[in-house]
Design an enzyme around this catalytic site. Sequence first.
Site, PDB file in Angstrom:
ATOM      1  N   SER A  14     -38.849  -8.828 -15.148  1.00 51.36           N
ATOM      2  CA  SER A  14     -40.120  -7.657 -14.836  1.00 51.36           C
ATOM      3  C   SER A  14     -41.028  -7.493 -13.461  1.00 51.36           C
ATOM      4  CB  SER A  14     -39.965  -6.746 -15.427  1.00 51.36           C
ATOM      5  OG  SER A  14     -41.408  -6.817 -16.596  1.00 51.36           O
ATOM      6  N   GLY A  50     -30.693  -6.344  -3.834  1.00 50.61           N
ATOM      7  CA  GLY A  50     -29.475  -5.299  -3.317  1.00 50.61           C
ATOM      8  C   GLY A  50     -29.638  -5.241  -1.936  1.00 50.61           C
ATOM      9  N   GLY A  53     -29.765  -8.419   0.234  1.00 52.75           N
ATOM     10  CA  GLY A  53     -28.333  -9.063   0.416  1.00 52.75           C
ATOM     11  C   GLY A  53     -27.700  -9.904  -0.167  1.00 52.75           C
ATOM     12  N   TYR A 154     -51.307 -20.007 -27.960  1.00 50.36           N
ATOM     13  CA  TYR A 154     -50.058 -19.752 -26.628  1.00 50.36           C
ATOM     14  C   TYR A 154     -49.731 -21.720 -26.390  1.00 50.36           C
ATOM     15  CZ  TYR A 154     -48.826 -20.048 -21.922  1.00 50.36           C
ATOM     16  OH  TYR A 154     -47.594 -19.551 -21.366  1.00 50.36           O
ATOM     17  N   ALA A 155     -51.288 -22.594 -26.518  1.00 44.00           N
ATOM     18  CA  ALA A 155     -50.710 -23.686 -26.633  1.00 44.00           C
ATOM     19  C   ALA A 155     -49.848 -23.992 -27.155  1.00 44.00           C
ATOM     20  CB  ALA A 155     -51.835 -24.877 -26.470  1.00 44.00           C
ATOM     21  N   LYS A 158     -46.134 -23.027 -26.514  1.00 45.68           N
ATOM     22  CA  LYS A 158     -45.388 -24.014 -25.444  1.00 45.68           C
ATOM     23  C   LYS A 158     -45.130 -25.469 -25.711  1.00 45.68           C
ATOM     24  CE  LYS A 158     -45.537 -20.440 -22.080  1.00 45.68           C
ATOM     25  NZ  LYS A 158     -43.966 -20.091 -21.882  1.00 45.68           N
TER      26      LYS A 158
HETATM   27  N1  NAP Z   1     -49.222 -17.283 -14.449  1.00 45.97           N
HETATM   28  C1  NAP Z   1     -48.520 -18.626 -15.071  1.00 45.97           C
HETATM   29  O1  NAP Z   1     -49.999 -19.055 -14.395  1.00 45.97           O
HETATM   30  C2  NAP Z   1     -48.233 -19.379 -16.039  1.00 45.97           C
HETATM   31  C3  NAP Z   1     -48.497 -20.728 -15.982  1.00 45.97           C
HETATM   32  C4  NAP Z   1     -47.416 -21.655 -16.938  1.00 45.97           C
HETATM   33  C5  NAP Z   1     -46.277 -21.439 -17.424  1.00 45.97           C
HETATM   34  N2  NAP Z   1     -45.874 -19.621 -16.722  1.00 45.97           N
HETATM   35  C6  NAP Z   1     -44.917 -18.676 -18.747  1.00 45.97           C
HETATM   36  O2  NAP Z   1     -43.865 -17.975 -16.968  1.00 45.97           O
HETATM   37  C7  NAP Z   1     -43.125 -17.375 -18.241  1.00 45.97           C
HETATM   38  C8  NAP Z   1     -44.190 -16.162 -16.915  1.00 45.97           C
HETATM   39  O3  NAP Z   1     -45.117 -15.731 -16.938  1.00 45.97           O
HETATM   40  P1  NAP Z   1     -46.166 -14.727 -16.230  1.00 45.97           P
HETATM   41  O4  NAP Z   1     -47.594 -14.894 -15.480  1.00 45.97           O
HETATM   42  O5  NAP Z   1     -44.430 -14.455 -15.101  1.00 45.97           O
HETATM   43  O6  NAP Z   1     -46.083 -13.124 -16.874  1.00 45.97           O
HETATM   44  P2  NAP Z   1     -46.028 -12.002 -16.902  1.00 45.97           P
HETATM   45  O7  NAP Z   1     -46.157 -11.448 -15.021  1.00 45.97           O
HETATM   46  O8  NAP Z   1     -47.047 -11.253 -17.847  1.00 45.97           O
HETATM   47  O9  NAP Z   1     -44.290 -11.739 -17.199  1.00 45.97           O
HETATM   48  C9  NAP Z   1     -43.828 -12.258 -18.138  1.00 45.97           C
HETATM   49  C10 NAP Z   1     -42.683 -11.444 -18.771  1.00 45.97           C
HETATM   50  O10 NAP Z   1     -41.679 -11.559 -20.059  1.00 45.97           O
HETATM   51  C11 NAP Z   1     -41.475 -10.737 -20.440  1.00 45.97           C
HETATM   52  N3  NAP Z   1     -41.234 -10.474 -21.617  1.00 45.97           N
HETATM   53  C12 NAP Z   1     -43.106 -10.417 -22.698  1.00 45.97           C
HETATM   54  N4  NAP Z   1     -42.370 -10.468 -23.695  1.00 45.97           N
HETATM   55  C13 NAP Z   1     -40.908  -9.850 -23.564  1.00 45.97           C
HETATM   56  C14 NAP Z   1     -40.254  -9.657 -24.486  1.00 45.97           C
HETATM   57  N5  NAP Z   1     -40.823  -9.887 -26.303  1.00 45.97           N
HETATM   58  N6  NAP Z   1     -39.098  -8.913 -24.233  1.00 45.97           N
HETATM   59  C15 NAP Z   1     -38.363  -9.756 -23.311  1.00 45.97           C
HETATM   60  N7  NAP Z   1     -39.237  -9.529 -21.975  1.00 45.97           N
HETATM   61  C16 NAP Z   1     -40.438 -10.084 -22.738  1.00 45.97           C
HETATM   62  C17 NAP Z   1     -41.814  -8.582 -19.403  1.00 45.97           C
HETATM   63  O11 NAP Z   1     -41.476  -8.543 -19.481  1.00 45.97           O
HETATM   64  P3  NAP Z   1     -41.246  -6.824 -20.499  1.00 45.97           P
HETATM   65  O12 NAP Z   1     -43.117  -6.461 -20.804  1.00 45.97           O
HETATM   66  O13 NAP Z   1     -40.967  -5.568 -19.123  1.00 45.97           O
HETATM   67  O14 NAP Z   1     -40.458  -6.653 -21.506  1.00 45.97           O
HETATM   68  C18 NAP Z   1     -42.551  -9.619 -18.366  1.00 45.97           C
HETATM   69  O15 NAP Z   1     -41.049  -9.755 -17.276  1.00 45.97           O
HETATM   70  C19 NAP Z   1     -44.660 -17.336 -19.290  1.00 45.97           C
HETATM   71  O16 NAP Z   1     -43.445 -17.839 -20.045  1.00 45.97           O
HETATM   72  C20 NAP Z   1     -45.762 -17.917 -19.002  1.00 45.97           C
HETATM   73  O17 NAP Z   1     -46.025 -18.520 -20.341  1.00 45.97           O
HETATM   74  C21 NAP Z   1     -47.337 -18.701 -16.369  1.00 45.97           C
END
Ligand code: NAP
Length: 250
Positions: A14, A50, A53, A154-155, A158
């Site tokens: 999302s 969509g 495409g 968080y650390a 992961k």
């Molecule tokens: N951005 C970075 O720099 C970075 C770096 C390393 C790793 N990551 C990892 O990449 C992933 C995405 O991060 P992002 O930066 O894109 O963060 P984000 O924009 O906050 O996206 C997090 C996503 O996880 C979903 N989510 C959270 N809790 C959930 C739950 N209980 N059930 C289902 N969905 C859930 C949220 O959707 P809803 O709230 O709609 O459920 C959202 O779509 C994470 O695992 C993060 O640790 C990010």
Amino acid sequence: MQLNGKVALVTGASSGLGQHFAMLLAAQGATVFAAARRETALEALADRIGLAGGLCLPLVMDVTDPFSVTEAFHCLQQKAPAPLSIVVNNAGVAQTRAALDVPAEEWLGVLSPNLTGSFLVAQASARAMQSGGGTLVNIASILGERVAKGLAAYAASKAGLIQLTKALALEWAPLGIRVNALAPGYIETDLNRDFFASDAGQRLIARIPQRRLGQVADLDGPLMLLCSDQSRYMTGAVIAVDGGHLVSGL
Ligand SMILES: NC(=O)c1ccc[n+]([C@@H]2O[C@H](COP(=O)([O-])OP(=O)(O)OC[C@H]3O[C@@H](n4cnc5c(N)ncnc54)[C@H](OP(=O)(O)O)[C@@H]3O)[C@@H](O)[C@H]2O)c1
């Protein structure tokens, strides 16, 4: 298109990385199930894909709730035009607080989606893929291998996900299911853009050997590698995509 005829699931679709991953896999021909809790955002993503495409179906799923995960997989299997074979386990949250001040519920609020949720999705995926095989990509972080202040939960989550990746790779290799992890460094998204524009954010960027923040598109090649047959002899691997952050000098 590399993924024509394939069915993929992306959790956490999302916003942020997950939204981008869903668009990428759909652009490569996969039918993408986009999962998260915020249905409206998923519907908007499905419309956007969509219009470009591709084919994307929203799937409401709370990864921390075993019942919700089971229901969502049931729905996916009813709607999917082919067996599920690609899963990007991306849903996750981050909280920043000094370890001494982290309340138990906040600890669980991070561990629950990032580690337990990833396991529940991986397990349901493997059950769905055990006859035809597939590839599972866990989105970890460089914080699973190194540490930073204020990010203990968080650390730890992961690091757990990286070890889970290896454990599942071992158990599921005989089923033809590959399990690998992508460990992004700091990637710019809507949620962190303001922080990285601040002085503290700029100081952080200065410590990255490539001296820049990652962009979501920097993950495309490694993600496509792990989602496609190009990585057919890879399982249990962890790929860092971080501009060299993990190897920055001590
Ligand atoms: N951005 C970075 O720099 C970075 C770096 C390393 C790793 N990551 C990892 O990449 C992933 C995405 O991060 P992002 O930066 O894109 O963060 P984000 O924009 O906050 O996206 C997090 C996503 O996880 C979903 N989510 C959270 N809790 C959930 C739950 N209980 N059930 C289902 N969905 C859930 C949220 O959707 P809803 O709230 O709609 O459920 C959202 O779509 C994470 O695992 C993060 O640790 C990010």
